[in-house]
Motif scaffolding. Structure first.
Motif, PDB file in Angstrom:
ATOM      1  N   ILE A 128     -22.392 -24.845  62.833  1.00  0.00           N
ATOM      2  CA  ILE A 128     -21.487 -24.425  63.910  1.00  0.00           C
ATOM      3  C   ILE A 128     -22.261 -24.495  65.230  1.00  0.00           C
ATOM      4  O   ILE A 128     -23.418 -24.094  65.293  1.00  0.00           O
ATOM      5  N   ALA A 129     -21.585 -24.959  66.280  1.00  0.00           N
ATOM      6  CA  ALA A 129     -22.278 -25.226  67.554  1.00  0.00           C
ATOM      7  C   ALA A 129     -22.245 -24.056  68.534  1.00  0.00           C
ATOM      8  O   ALA A 129     -21.943 -24.233  69.717  1.00  0.00           O
ATOM      9  N   HIS A 130     -22.565 -22.847  68.067  1.00  0.00           N
ATOM     10  CA  HIS A 130     -22.684 -21.723  68.992  1.00  0.00           C
ATOM     11  C   HIS A 130     -24.024 -21.802  69.722  1.00  0.00           C
ATOM     12  O   HIS A 130     -25.047 -22.106  69.105  1.00  0.00           O
ATOM     13  N   ASN A 131     -24.004 -21.514  71.015  1.00  0.00           N
ATOM     14  CA  ASN A 131     -25.248 -21.523  71.795  1.00  0.00           C
ATOM     15  C   ASN A 131     -25.650 -20.102  72.198  1.00  0.00           C
ATOM     16  O   ASN A 131     -25.004 -19.131  71.806  1.00  0.00           O
ATOM     17  N   ARG A 132     -26.732 -20.001  72.977  1.00  0.00           N
ATOM     18  CA  ARG A 132     -27.259 -18.681  73.331  1.00  0.00           C
ATOM     19  C   ARG A 132     -26.285 -17.884  74.208  1.00  0.00           C
ATOM     20  O   ARG A 132     -26.184 -16.663  74.083  1.00  0.00           O
ATOM     21  N   ASN A 133     -25.547 -18.571  75.075  1.00  0.00           N
ATOM     22  CA  ASN A 133     -24.551 -17.888  75.908  1.00  0.00           C
ATOM     23  C   ASN A 133     -23.443 -17.279  75.048  1.00  0.00           C
ATOM     24  O   ASN A 133     -22.988 -16.166  75.309  1.00  0.00           O
ATOM     25  N   ASP A 134     -23.013 -18.029  74.012  1.00  0.00           N
ATOM     26  CA  ASP A 134     -21.994 -17.516  73.090  1.00  0.00           C
ATOM     27  C   ASP A 134     -22.471 -16.218  72.444  1.00  0.00           C
ATOM     28  O   ASP A 134     -21.708 -15.271  72.267  1.00  0.00           O
ATOM     29  N   LYS A 135     -23.754 -16.210  72.073  1.00  0.00           N
ATOM     30  CA  LYS A 135     -24.345 -15.030  71.433  1.00  0.00           C
ATOM     31  C   LYS A 135     -24.285 -13.816  72.354  1.00  0.00           C
ATOM     32  O   LYS A 135     -23.882 -12.725  71.939  1.00  0.00           O
ATOM     33  N   VAL A 136     -24.652 -14.002  73.611  1.00  0.00           N
ATOM     34  CA  VAL A 136     -24.657 -12.902  74.581  1.00  0.00           C
ATOM     35  C   VAL A 136     -23.230 -12.436  74.878  1.00  0.00           C
ATOM     36  O   VAL A 136     -22.971 -11.229  74.980  1.00  0.00           O
ATOM     37  N   GLU A 137     -22.305 -13.385  74.984  1.00  0.00           N
ATOM     38  CA  GLU A 137     -20.898 -13.026  75.206  1.00  0.00           C
ATOM     39  C   GLU A 137     -20.378 -12.154  74.055  1.00  0.00           C
ATOM     40  O   GLU A 137     -19.655 -11.182  74.286  1.00  0.00           O
ATOM     41  N   THR A 138     -20.775 -12.494  72.842  1.00  0.00           N
ATOM     42  CA  THR A 138     -20.354 -11.729  71.666  1.00  0.00           C
ATOM     43  C   THR A 138     -20.932 -10.317  71.696  1.00  0.00           C
ATOM     44  O   THR A 138     -20.238  -9.344  71.367  1.00  0.00           O
ATOM     45  N   ILE A 139     -22.193 -10.191  72.102  1.00  0.00           N
ATOM     46  CA  ILE A 139     -22.831  -8.868  72.195  1.00  0.00           C
ATOM     47  C   ILE A 139     -22.082  -7.992  73.198  1.00  0.00           C
ATOM     48  O   ILE A 139     -21.784  -6.820  72.927  1.00  0.00           O
ATOM     49  N   ILE A 140     -21.744  -8.566  74.352  1.00  0.00           N
ATOM     50  CA  ILE A 140     -21.015  -7.803  75.382  1.00  0.00           C
ATOM     51  C   ILE A 140     -19.621  -7.413  74.873  1.00  0.00           C
ATOM     52  O   ILE A 140     -19.171  -6.280  75.074  1.00  0.00           O
ATOM     53  N   MET A 141     -18.955  -8.340  74.185  1.00  0.00           N
ATOM     54  CA  MET A 141     -17.637  -8.033  73.604  1.00  0.00           C
ATOM     55  C   MET A 141     -17.736  -6.873  72.617  1.00  0.00           C
ATOM     56  O   MET A 141     -16.909  -5.959  72.626  1.00  0.00           O
ATOM     57  N   ASN A 142     -18.761  -6.900  71.782  1.00  0.00           N
ATOM     58  CA  ASN A 142     -18.968  -5.830  70.796  1.00  0.00           C
ATOM     59  C   ASN A 142     -19.266  -4.495  71.467  1.00  0.00           C
ATOM     60  O   ASN A 142     -18.810  -3.438  71.012  1.00  0.00           O
ATOM     61  N   LEU A 143     -20.042  -4.553  72.556  1.00  0.00           N
ATOM     62  CA  LEU A 143     -20.330  -3.332  73.325  1.00  0.00           C
ATOM     63  C   LEU A 143     -19.042  -2.724  73.871  1.00  0.00           C
ATOM     64  O   LEU A 143     -18.828  -1.510  73.796  1.00  0.00           O
ATOM     65  N   LEU A 144     -18.186  -3.570  74.421  1.00  0.00           N
ATOM     66  CA  LEU A 144     -16.934  -3.097  75.004  1.00  0.00           C
ATOM     67  C   LEU A 144     -16.001  -2.509  73.946  1.00  0.00           C
ATOM     68  O   LEU A 144     -15.182  -1.643  74.240  1.00  0.00           O
ATOM     69  N   ARG A 145     -16.148  -2.981  72.705  1.00  0.00           N
ATOM     70  CA  ARG A 145     -15.317  -2.459  71.612  1.00  0.00           C
ATOM     71  C   ARG A 145     -15.899  -1.183  71.015  1.00  0.00           C
ATOM     72  O   ARG A 145     -15.295  -0.568  70.143  1.00  0.00           O
TER      73      ARG A 145
END
Length: 332
Positions: A128-145
Motif C-alpha cells: 500500500i502506498a501510504h507515505n509519511r504525511n499520511d501517517k501524521v494525518e492519521t495520528i492527528i485524526m486519532n487525537l481528535l477522536r
C-alpha cells in the motif's frame, strides 16, 4: 530515493527474496512512485533482492477521470512489462446497498480485490502506498477522536505479515518532486483538494497552519512521537500477552474464559488492555468496543456478583459466573 526506500524495506523486513507482491496502484503520485521505485529496486543487479510485483487497480466509477486513470495505470504497467489487474465497480451503489459511507465502501472493495488477486496470483504480500504525511494525518485524526496510546502509532510499515508500506518514511513533497523529475506524470485526484472529508481538512488546513504558526517540522516531530509510542505500546502488548496466558482458563473461536479474581487484581491499565486483547482475539478487531463499554465491563467484574452480564454490542456478551469471566461471541 531508491536507497531511502530500500532502507525502510530493510529496517522493517518488508520484502525478502522470493516474495510476490500485489501493489495497490490508483495512478496518483504515491502509488506510481511506489511502483516505479520497487520496479527499479528489483531490476537493480547491485541489490541482492529478487521479488515479483503485480499491479491492482480499482475503478470506483465516481469521478469523470476514473476511466482515464484506469487506462493510465494499464499503459504504465505495459510500458514496464508488469502484469496489471483492474476492476470496475460502482462504489456509490455498493455504499448505498450496504448502508455505509462511500469512503468505507471504497476501502472494503479495494482490500477485497487485493486479497482476491493475491490468491489468484499466488502472491504473499500486498503493498500500500501510504507515505509519511499520511501517517501524521492519521495520528492527528486519532487525537481528535480521543484515541488511546495505540492511535498515536499511526499507519505502520507492516501489518498482519501481509500488508506492507515501503514508502511510509518518504515525505509527500519528496514523492511529488521525484515524479516531476522522472516525468512519471501521475494522475491528480482533484477531490484531495476539496475540504469535505476530515483527512482533507487536516491535510489542507490543519497541518499547513501548524507549519506556519507553530512548528515547520511538524511531520518529523510527529513521526518521532510515533516511534516512541510504538516502543512503549509494544512493551505493554507483550506484558498483556503474558498476563492473558496467566489468567486464561479456556479459549475457543467463540468463547474466552478467564479467572475473575486474578483479573480484578490487575492494574487498571492492564485490565483495559486485557479486555481489548480478548475481544480482538475473538473478532479480529476491537469490534466497535468503546471506552464506556470497557469501563462497564470492569465495574461488572469488580462487583463480583454471579450470573450478571453485559452486551456491549449485538455480537458480544460478557458474563460473570462461578468466579470466572466469560467473553462470548453471540450469533446474529
Amino acid at each position: 530515493m531508491k536507497e531511502k526506500v530500500l532502507k525502510t524495506i530493510k529496517k522493517y523486513e518488508l520484502i525478502k527474496s522470493g516474495d510476490k507482491i500485489v501493489l495497490a496502484v490508483s495512478g496518483g503520485p504515491d502509488s506510481i512512485f511506489m511502483l516505479d521505485i520497487l520496479n527499479k529496486i528489483r531490476n537493480d543487479s547491485n541489490i541482492n533482492l529478487e521479488f515479483d510485483i503485480i499491479v491492482c487497480h480499482v475503478n470506483h466509477m465516481i469521478r469523470e477521470e476514473a476511466n482515464q486513470e484506469e487506462e493510465f495505470v494499464k499503459n504504465f504497467c505495459k510500458k514496464i512489462n508488469i502484469q496489471c489487474y483492474t476492476k470496475r465497480i460502482d462504489v456509490q451503489n455498493f455504499a448505498h446497498n450496504k448502508k455505509i459511507g462511500t469512503e468505507e465502501a471504497g476501502r472494503i472493495i479495494r482490500y477485497n480485490f487485493l486479497k482476491e488477486i493475491m490468491v489468484i496470483t499466488n502472491s504473499n504480500k500486498i503493498a500500500i502506498a501510504h507515505n509519511r504525511n499520511d501517517k501524521v494525518e492519521t495520528i492527528i485524526m486519532n487525537l481528535l477522536r480521543g484515541s488511546g496510546i495505540s492511535g498515536l502509532r499511526g499507519i505502520e510499515a507492516k501489518r498482519e505479515k501481509i500488508y506492507i508500506r515501503p514508502i511510509i518514511e518518504i515525505d509527500r513533497e519528496e514523492i511529488e518532486e521525484y515524479c516531476e523529475k522522472n516525468n512519471l506524470n501521475p494522475c491528480i485526484d482533484k477531490s484531495n483538494f476539496e475540504n469535505i472529508y476530515t483527512r482533507n481538512k487536516i491535510r489542507n488546513i490543519v497541518i499547513p497552519y501548524i507549519k506556519e504558526n507553530f512548528n515547520p517540522n511538524i511531520i518529523q516531530t510527529m513521526t518521532r512521537l510515533s516511534e516512541v509510542v510504538v516502543e512503549e505500546d509494544e512493551f505493554l502488548n507483550n506484558l498483556v500477552t503474558k498476563e492473558y496466558k496467566n489468567i486464561l482458563i479456556k479459549n475457543s473461536d467463540n468463547e474466552v474464559i478467564i479467572d475473575l479474581k486474578q483479573f480484578n487484581q490487575k492494574e487498571l491499565v492492564i485490565k483495559k488492555r486485557l479486555i481489548i486483547y480478548i475481544v480482538t482475539k475473538l473478532f479480529g478487531s476491537n469490534n466497535g468496543l468503546e471506552k464506556i463499554h470497557i469501563d462497564d465491563i470492569i465495574k461488572l467484574c469488580e462487583n463480583n456478583i454471579g450470573n450478571k452480564f453485559l452486551t456491549p454490542n449485538k455480537n458480544l456478551k460478557v458474563l460473570v459466573k462461578d468466579k470466572k469471566i466469560f467473553f462470548i461471541v453471540q450469533k446474529t
